[in-house]
Design a protein around this motif. Structure first.
Motif, mmCIF file in Angstrom:
data_model
loop_
_atom_site.group_PDB
_atom_site.id
_atom_site.type_symbol
_atom_site.label_atom_id
_atom_site.label_comp_id
_atom_site.label_asym_id
_atom_site.label_seq_id
_atom_site.Cartn_x
_atom_site.Cartn_y
_atom_site.Cartn_z
ATOM 1 N N UNK A 56 9.083 -12.449 15.930
ATOM 2 C CA UNK A 56 9.050 -11.866 17.266
ATOM 3 C C UNK A 56 9.812 -10.552 17.214
ATOM 4 N N UNK A 57 9.162 -9.470 17.604
ATOM 5 C CA UNK A 57 9.790 -8.150 17.645
ATOM 6 C C UNK A 57 9.995 -7.800 19.117
ATOM 7 N N UNK A 58 11.251 -7.543 19.476
ATOM 8 C CA UNK A 58 11.598 -7.212 20.853
ATOM 9 C C UNK A 58 12.316 -5.875 20.881
ATOM 10 N N UNK A 74 8.104 -7.408 24.068
ATOM 11 C CA UNK A 74 8.079 -8.213 22.842
ATOM 12 C C UNK A 74 6.659 -8.342 22.331
ATOM 13 N N UNK A 75 6.549 -8.573 21.022
ATOM 14 C CA UNK A 75 5.275 -8.844 20.378
ATOM 15 C C UNK A 75 5.557 -9.680 19.130
ATOM 16 N N UNK A 76 4.505 -10.095 18.442
ATOM 17 C CA UNK A 76 4.646 -10.925 17.242
ATOM 18 C C UNK A 76 3.962 -10.246 16.064
ATOM 19 N N UNK A 77 4.568 -10.377 14.876
ATOM 20 C CA UNK A 77 3.974 -9.787 13.672
ATOM 21 C C UNK A 77 2.790 -10.610 13.196
ATOM 22 N N UNK A 78 1.870 -9.932 12.502
ATOM 23 C CA UNK A 78 0.731 -10.628 11.903
ATOM 24 C C UNK A 78 1.124 -11.155 10.520
ATOM 25 N N UNK A 94 17.161 2.915 21.600
ATOM 26 C CA UNK A 94 16.409 1.660 21.655
ATOM 27 C C UNK A 94 16.667 0.905 20.357
ATOM 28 N N UNK A 95 16.885 -0.398 20.480
ATOM 29 C CA UNK A 95 17.030 -1.251 19.307
ATOM 30 C C UNK A 95 15.827 -2.192 19.255
ATOM 31 N N UNK A 96 15.230 -2.293 18.072
ATOM 32 C CA UNK A 96 14.108 -3.194 17.835
ATOM 33 C C UNK A 96 14.657 -4.375 17.039
ATOM 34 N N UNK A 97 14.477 -5.586 17.570
ATOM 35 C CA UNK A 97 15.051 -6.788 16.978
ATOM 36 C C UNK A 97 13.919 -7.725 16.550
ATOM 37 N N UNK A 98 13.922 -8.113 15.282
ATOM 38 C CA UNK A 98 12.941 -9.075 14.755
ATOM 39 C C UNK A 98 13.665 -10.394 14.494
ATOM 40 N N UNK A 99 13.123 -11.462 15.031
ATOM 41 C CA UNK A 99 13.700 -12.796 14.834
ATOM 42 C C UNK A 99 12.592 -13.763 14.443
ATOM 43 N N UNK A 100 12.979 -14.803 13.728
ATOM 44 C CA UNK A 100 12.020 -15.828 13.338
ATOM 45 C C UNK A 100 11.039 -15.334 12.292
ATOM 46 N N UNK A 123 16.929 3.393 17.082
ATOM 47 C CA UNK A 123 16.480 4.781 17.170
ATOM 48 C C UNK A 123 17.186 5.457 18.335
ATOM 49 N N UNK A 124 17.423 6.754 18.224
ATOM 50 C CA UNK A 124 18.093 7.479 19.298
ATOM 51 C C UNK A 124 17.185 7.646 20.514
ATOM 52 N N UNK A 125 15.875 7.522 20.335
ATOM 53 C CA UNK A 125 14.903 7.564 21.428
ATOM 54 C C UNK A 125 13.548 7.152 20.875
ATOM 55 N N UNK A 126 12.607 6.931 21.773
ATOM 56 C CA UNK A 126 11.220 6.720 21.337
ATOM 57 C C UNK A 126 10.379 7.809 21.990
ATOM 58 N N UNK A 127 9.370 8.252 21.266
ATOM 59 C CA UNK A 127 8.497 9.295 21.773
ATOM 60 C C UNK A 127 7.055 8.891 21.490
ATOM 61 N N UNK A 128 6.169 9.829 21.558
ATOM 62 C CA UNK A 128 4.761 9.521 21.325
ATOM 63 C C UNK A 128 4.563 8.847 19.979
ATOM 64 N N UNK A 129 3.649 7.966 19.891
ATOM 65 C CA UNK A 129 3.270 7.177 18.730
ATOM 66 C C UNK A 129 4.254 7.267 17.556
ATOM 67 N N UNK A 130 4.930 6.161 17.292
ATOM 68 C CA UNK A 130 5.905 6.098 16.203
ATOM 69 C C UNK A 130 5.629 4.895 15.313
ATOM 70 N N UNK A 131 5.870 5.075 14.022
ATOM 71 C CA UNK A 131 5.831 4.002 13.038
ATOM 72 C C UNK A 131 7.279 3.632 12.735
ATOM 73 N N UNK A 132 7.626 2.362 12.868
ATOM 74 C CA UNK A 132 9.016 1.947 12.697
ATOM 75 C C UNK A 132 9.094 0.706 11.818
ATOM 76 N N UNK A 133 9.898 0.801 10.769
ATOM 77 C CA UNK A 133 10.166 -0.341 9.892
ATOM 78 C C UNK A 133 11.385 -1.092 10.402
ATOM 79 N N UNK A 134 11.349 -2.389 10.244
ATOM 80 C CA UNK A 134 12.501 -3.249 10.532
ATOM 81 C C UNK A 134 12.754 -4.010 9.239
ATOM 82 N N UNK A 135 13.848 -3.669 8.551
ATOM 83 C CA UNK A 135 14.105 -4.173 7.198
ATOM 84 C C UNK A 135 15.595 -4.489 7.018
#
Length: 184
Positions: A56-58, A74-78, A94-100, A123-135
């Motif tokens: 779950x990515x929130x 929130x959304x879920x990874x494939x 904004x903080x993106x949190x992946x759990x489970x 990230x310090x902000x979000x703007x138009x279409x972004x690719x973001x890794x959570x690692x």
């Protein structure tokens, strides 16, 4: 793969070293790079410690004191760790949190459950279409930011985020830790 938690010992040891070293260092201030736009934006990317299936990515706002603020979406990874969400552009952190979820550990071919652990990217902000890794590497940068907030009360949170992400990237020999890794 660089982000494997168990099968690659050198990057993990390097990450631990960097986390320790950067927790002792101060952050410098810099440009915030924020935007005042609230237009919808698509944020997509990958959760990877090996591709994490079913996480779950929130997305949350990040308060000035480093605490987690309001939930945005929130959304879920494939099955290969990819996710996508559409949210209003945010001029503040904004903080993106992946759990489970779980991933297949490449060395043993065992499925590893993430359980209650979390991986985050800030990230310090979000703007138009972004690719973001959570690692695991972006998690180190988040921990650095959070440990720096009280020690650097004169610096803006956005500056702390940009500095931490850049320092971790430089220490790992990368250009940007928030970009998803190339497909294998």
């Amino acid at each position: 793969m660089l982000y494997q938690l168990r099968s690659v010992k050198v990057p993990v040891l390097t990450a631990i070293f960097l986390m320790t070293a950067f927790s002792q260092a101060g952050c410098s201030s810099g440009s915030t790079g924020t935007s005042s736009s609230s237009a919808p934006t698509t944020v997509s990317g990958v959760v990877s410690a090996g591709p994490v299936n079913g996480a779950t990515v929130t997305a949350y706002l990040l308060n000035a004191n480093g605490s987690q603020g309001a939930k945005l979406l929130s959304t879920t990874t494939d099955s290969v760790g990819r996710y996508s969400m559409s949210l209003d552009a945010q001029p503040s952190p904004v903080v993106f949190v992946a759990t489970g979820g779980s991933y297949v550990e490449e060395a043993s071919n065992l499925t590893i459950s993430i359980g209650s652990a979390q991986l985050r990217t800030v990230l310090s902000n979000t703007s138009l279409t972004q690719q973001i890794a959570i690692t695991p590497i972006t998690e180190i940068a988040v921990q650095h930011v959070l440990s720096s907030v009280s020690a650097n009360s004169g610096s803006s949170l956005s500056s702390l985020i940009q500095t931490a992400n850049a320092k971790i990237a430089s220490g790992m020999g990368l250009t940007d830790i928030t970009l998803p890794p190339a497909d294998p």
